[in-house]
Design a protein around this motif. Structure first.
Motif, PDB file in Angstrom:
ATOM      1  N   PRO A 137      26.691  40.702 101.899  1.00  0.00           N
ATOM      2  CA  PRO A 137      26.086  39.376 101.766  1.00  0.00           C
ATOM      3  C   PRO A 137      25.928  38.924 100.325  1.00  0.00           C
ATOM      4  CG  PRO A 137      24.388  41.001 102.162  1.00  0.00           C
ATOM      5  CD  PRO A 137      25.699  41.722 102.288  1.00  0.00           C
ATOM      6  N   ARG A 138      25.841  37.632 100.141  1.00  0.00           N
ATOM      7  CA  ARG A 138      25.439  37.103  98.836  1.00  0.00           C
ATOM      8  C   ARG A 138      23.939  37.363  98.676  1.00  0.00           C
ATOM      9  NH1 ARG A 138      27.604  31.194  97.608  1.00  0.00           N
ATOM     10  NH2 ARG A 138      26.370  30.667  99.466  1.00  0.00           N
ATOM     11  N   MET A 139      23.537  37.635  97.437  1.00  0.00           N
ATOM     12  CA  MET A 139      22.150  38.012  97.160  1.00  0.00           C
ATOM     13  C   MET A 139      21.474  36.979  96.267  1.00  0.00           C
ATOM     14  SD  MET A 139      21.932  40.880  98.863  1.00  0.00           S
ATOM     15  CE  MET A 139      20.485  41.774  98.254  1.00  0.00           C
ATOM     16  N   VAL A 140      20.162  36.858  96.431  1.00  0.00           N
ATOM     17  CA  VAL A 140      19.357  35.881  95.707  1.00  0.00           C
ATOM     18  C   VAL A 140      18.206  36.611  95.011  1.00  0.00           C
ATOM     19  CG1 VAL A 140      17.942  33.803  95.902  1.00  0.00           C
ATOM     20  CG2 VAL A 140      19.880  34.152  97.462  1.00  0.00           C
ATOM     21  N   LYS A 141      18.016  36.339  93.726  1.00  0.00           N
ATOM     22  CA  LYS A 141      16.863  36.918  93.028  1.00  0.00           C
ATOM     23  C   LYS A 141      15.599  36.146  93.410  1.00  0.00           C
ATOM     24  CE  LYS A 141      16.979  38.073  88.589  1.00  0.00           C
ATOM     25  NZ  LYS A 141      16.874  37.957  87.103  1.00  0.00           N
ATOM     26  N   ARG A 193      19.942  41.215 106.968  1.00  0.00           N
ATOM     27  CA  ARG A 193      18.769  41.082 106.094  1.00  0.00           C
ATOM     28  C   ARG A 193      18.747  42.291 105.142  1.00  0.00           C
ATOM     29  NH1 ARG A 193      14.783  37.567 107.988  1.00  0.00           N
ATOM     30  NH2 ARG A 193      13.108  38.863 107.147  1.00  0.00           N
ATOM     31  N   VAL A 194      19.178  42.039 103.905  1.00  0.00           N
ATOM     32  CA  VAL A 194      19.287  43.100 102.894  1.00  0.00           C
ATOM     33  C   VAL A 194      18.305  42.821 101.769  1.00  0.00           C
ATOM     34  CG1 VAL A 194      20.811  44.258 101.246  1.00  0.00           C
ATOM     35  CG2 VAL A 194      21.718  43.455 103.440  1.00  0.00           C
ATOM     36  N   VAL A 195      17.610  43.852 101.330  1.00  0.00           N
ATOM     37  CA  VAL A 195      16.724  43.769 100.167  1.00  0.00           C
ATOM     38  C   VAL A 195      17.155  44.837  99.174  1.00  0.00           C
ATOM     39  CG1 VAL A 195      14.358  44.024  99.302  1.00  0.00           C
ATOM     40  CG2 VAL A 195      14.775  42.856 101.484  1.00  0.00           C
ATOM     41  N   ARG A 196      17.240  44.463  97.904  1.00  0.00           N
ATOM     42  CA  ARG A 196      17.582  45.407  96.845  1.00  0.00           C
ATOM     43  C   ARG A 196      16.458  45.446  95.827  1.00  0.00           C
ATOM     44  NH1 ARG A 196      22.205  44.666  92.126  1.00  0.00           N
ATOM     45  NH2 ARG A 196      21.753  46.625  91.031  1.00  0.00           N
ATOM     46  N   ILE A 197      16.005  46.668  95.485  1.00  0.00           N
ATOM     47  CA  ILE A 197      14.937  46.829  94.496  1.00  0.00           C
ATOM     48  C   ILE A 197      15.389  47.807  93.417  1.00  0.00           C
ATOM     49  CG2 ILE A 197      13.122  46.318  96.173  1.00  0.00           C
ATOM     50  CD1 ILE A 197      12.516  49.308  96.338  1.00  0.00           C
ATOM     51  N   LYS A 198      14.807  47.675  92.240  1.00  0.00           N
ATOM     52  CA  LYS A 198      15.116  48.585  91.140  1.00  0.00           C
ATOM     53  C   LYS A 198      14.594  49.983  91.452  1.00  0.00           C
ATOM     54  CE  LYS A 198      14.533  49.060  86.122  1.00  0.00           C
ATOM     55  NZ  LYS A 198      13.961  48.441  84.893  1.00  0.00           N
ATOM     56  N   LEU A 202       8.331  45.989  91.542  1.00  0.00           N
ATOM     57  CA  LEU A 202       8.676  45.108  92.658  1.00  0.00           C
ATOM     58  C   LEU A 202       8.403  43.643  92.349  1.00  0.00           C
ATOM     59  CD1 LEU A 202       7.265  47.273  95.586  1.00  0.00           C
ATOM     60  CD2 LEU A 202       9.646  47.020  94.921  1.00  0.00           C
ATOM     61  N   GLY A 203       8.220  43.324  91.076  1.00  0.00           N
ATOM     62  CA  GLY A 203       7.964  41.928  90.711  1.00  0.00           C
ATOM     63  C   GLY A 203       9.166  41.047  91.001  1.00  0.00           C
ATOM     64  N   GLU A 204      10.360  41.525  90.629  1.00  0.00           N
ATOM     65  CA  GLU A 204      11.600  40.803  90.918  1.00  0.00           C
ATOM     66  C   GLU A 204      12.500  41.680  91.774  1.00  0.00           C
ATOM     67  OE1 GLU A 204      12.028  37.780  87.092  1.00  0.00           O
ATOM     68  OE2 GLU A 204      13.361  39.514  87.251  1.00  0.00           O
ATOM     69  N   ILE A 205      12.952  41.119  92.870  1.00  0.00           N
ATOM     70  CA  ILE A 205      13.826  41.845  93.786  1.00  0.00           C
ATOM     71  C   ILE A 205      14.972  40.917  94.191  1.00  0.00           C
ATOM     72  CG2 ILE A 205      11.880  43.198  94.643  1.00  0.00           C
ATOM     73  CD1 ILE A 205      11.971  41.507  97.207  1.00  0.00           C
ATOM     74  N   TYR A 206      15.927  41.456  94.940  1.00  0.00           N
ATOM     75  CA  TYR A 206      17.014  40.644  95.473  1.00  0.00           C
ATOM     76  C   TYR A 206      16.971  40.669  96.996  1.00  0.00           C
ATOM     77  CZ  TYR A 206      19.151  40.284  90.857  1.00  0.00           C
ATOM     78  OH  TYR A 206      19.389  39.995  89.533  1.00  0.00           O
ATOM     79  N   ILE A 207      17.215  39.528  97.611  1.00  0.00           N
ATOM     80  CA  ILE A 207      17.280  39.441  99.066  1.00  0.00           C
ATOM     81  C   ILE A 207      18.609  38.795  99.458  1.00  0.00           C
ATOM     82  CG2 ILE A 207      14.773  39.277  99.304  1.00  0.00           C
ATOM     83  CD1 ILE A 207      15.148  36.250  99.813  1.00  0.00           C
ATOM     84  N   GLU A 214       8.990  33.274  94.949  1.00  0.00           N
ATOM     85  CA  GLU A 214       9.609  32.211  94.154  1.00  0.00           C
ATOM     86  C   GLU A 214      11.102  32.518  94.022  1.00  0.00           C
ATOM     87  OE1 GLU A 214       9.678  30.634  89.515  1.00  0.00           O
ATOM     88  OE2 GLU A 214       8.046  31.932  90.203  1.00  0.00           O
ATOM     89  N   VAL A 215      11.931  31.610  94.474  1.00  0.00           N
ATOM     90  CA  VAL A 215      13.378  31.804  94.398  1.00  0.00           C
ATOM     91  C   VAL A 215      13.836  31.541  92.969  1.00  0.00           C
ATOM     92  CG1 VAL A 215      15.621  31.023  95.239  1.00  0.00           C
ATOM     93  CG2 VAL A 215      13.675  31.194  96.817  1.00  0.00           C
ATOM     94  N   CYS A 216      14.590  32.486  92.384  1.00  0.00           N
ATOM     95  CA  CYS A 216      14.938  32.422  90.962  1.00  0.00           C
ATOM     96  C   CYS A 216      16.430  32.267  90.689  1.00  0.00           C
ATOM     97  CB  CYS A 216      14.444  33.694  90.257  1.00  0.00           C
ATOM     98  SG  CYS A 216      12.673  33.981  90.405  1.00  0.00           S
TER      99      CYS A 216
END
Length: 423
Positions: A14-18, A375-380, A385-390, A405-407
């Motif tokens: 999938p395409r991911m969104v920060k 539904r994919v979530v990527r974390i460092k 967990l302040g900024e993640i990718y979904i 907040e979508v970044c």
């Protein structure tokens, strides 16, 4: 691996969104001064007498501002005429060796130069009592022979059991300062009894040893210190238990908790005792703790540098990579399992040749009805967990959530020629 490649061919990534996760996160904006004020409190300062040789117990976790906490504690002890030195208080970590534990401290920014005092690392212990069931209560020999002991600890929910005291002052006394043999004793009857044994052993040590005070912290959801206190030894258990509920509600979490695939970039002992915190992933190594998101498949891509090959925590993952597998130091990894008696965290997941293959395998097996809407979530890691990718399928939900907040715009995951993610 041609068969594996063919099985994963065509799996849509999938395409991911920060997105930025927003938490209510009060923080102490001057930790150094707060700690100096805390140590200056009469109930604490009166315990420090000129000429005392004081052991400062420092653990293996990556506490927020740990070098500051250690340096200020040492300076305040010296200011009052004491002679502090540091002892590693980390059970079996660092490969259960004196040099290994000193190296763990260095990786956390704690050296004789940064701390302003000597570091005496030893695995020798002294028995100071026994529980009614016969289990030995052990403490670091260097700390026991000092004129006083100070403990630095972060209070937070434990990863494998629930109780009035979990990770914090009591656990540092019992397991951290118990070194490998003390940790082994406390874990002997499994995590089923850990909540009781941690407190019972801590009480014996408080009675038999020369504890002065503890530096206790609670961190917010952004890995910042929310509270720092100097706690007199006689209040260790009480304050440990009072601060735990605050620590629990202060933790970060994954706001969108229905997840087909969770991708964790890195795990390590500097992140969590379990490599990745089960309170975040919902994958617990024992049946004595629960909570967290619902995740179908979990992917772990790599180890942190600071974990030095200790891959404790890979076990709950479904998939990992060849690069992680090649970094495993089996001696330090297995030392954890043999001490804790829990083998789940060190089991080896299915190994794929690259990040791309591991992620594709997780998506293929996650049982989502439509892989194009997975539904994919990527974390460092599980600490930041302040900024993640979904994934794009979660975007509309994120746009309506007050804590998110979508970044960025949706973008395809980028891989290098070896199939590994480009940051």
């Amino acid at each position: 691996m041609a068969i594996i490649q063919s099985l994963l061919q065509g799996i849509p990534l999938p395409r991911m969104v920060k997105v930025r996760q927003k938490f209510d996160a009060p923080a102490d904006d001057n930790v150094e001064q707060t700690l100096r004020n805390e140590i200056a409190k009469e109930a604490v300062a009166k315990k420090i007498q000129p000429g005392m040789r004081i052991a400062v117990a420092v653990g293996s976790r990556g506490l927020a501002d740990l070098p500051v906490l250690v340096r200020v504690t040492v300076e305040e002890l010296k200011k009052r005429g004491a002679h502090p030195f540091i002892v590693p208080a980390m059970g079996s970590h660092g490969g259960a060796t004196a040099d290994g534990q000193k190296e763990v401290l260095a990786n956390l920014g704690i050296t004789e130069k940064t701390a302003g005092c000597s570091i005496i690392s030893s695995m020798e212990v002294i028995e100071v009592g026994r529980l009614a069931n016969g289990l030995a209560v052990l403490i670091d020999k260097q700390a026991h022979e000092a004129d006083g002991i100070v403990v630095i600890a972060r209070i937070k929910p434990h990863t494998a059991f629930r109780g009035a005291s979990e990770s914090g002052l009591a656990k540092m006394l019992t397991i951290g300062l118990g070194k490998q043999k003390g940790a082994d004793s406390c874990h002997a009857y499994s995590f089923k009894y850990m909540a009781k044994f941690v407190v019972d052993m801590a009480k014996i040590k408080l009675e038999q040893c020369k504890f002065l005070f503890g530096v206790a912290t609670v961190e917010n959801a952004y890995d910042q210190i929310r509270i720092v206190e100097a706690v007199p030894a006689e209040d260790f258990i009480k304050r440990d238990q009072e601060l735990l509920p605050l620590a629990r509600i202060s933790m970060a979490k994954l706001v969108l908790n229905q997840i087909d695939v969770l991708i964790v970039d890195k795990i390590g002992k500097d992140i969590s005792g379990d490599g990745m915190d089960p309170n975040i992933t919902g994958r617990y190594p024992t049946p004595y703790a629960r909570g967290g998101p619902e995740i179908s498949k979990l992917v772990v891509l790599d180890l942190t540098e600071r974990t030095h090959g200790n891959a404790n925590g890979m076990g709950p993952a479904d998939f990992t990579t060849r690069k992680l597998f090649n970094k495993i130091d089996y001696e330090s990894t297995y030392a954890n399992a043999l001490t804790s008696t829990v083998c789940e965290p060190i089991r080896i997941p299915m190994i794929l040749e690259s990040d791309q293959q591991a992620i594709a395998a997780a998506i293929k097996t996650c049982n989502a009805r439509e892989l194009s809407k997975v539904r994919v979530v990527r974390i460092k890691n599980t600490l930041q967990l302040g900024e993640i990718y979904i994934s794009e399928a979660m975007l509309s939900e994120a746009e309506q959530h007050e804590q998110l907040e979508v970044c960025s715009e949706p973008q395809l995951m980028k891989f290098d020629e070896s199939g590994n993610l480009v940051s």
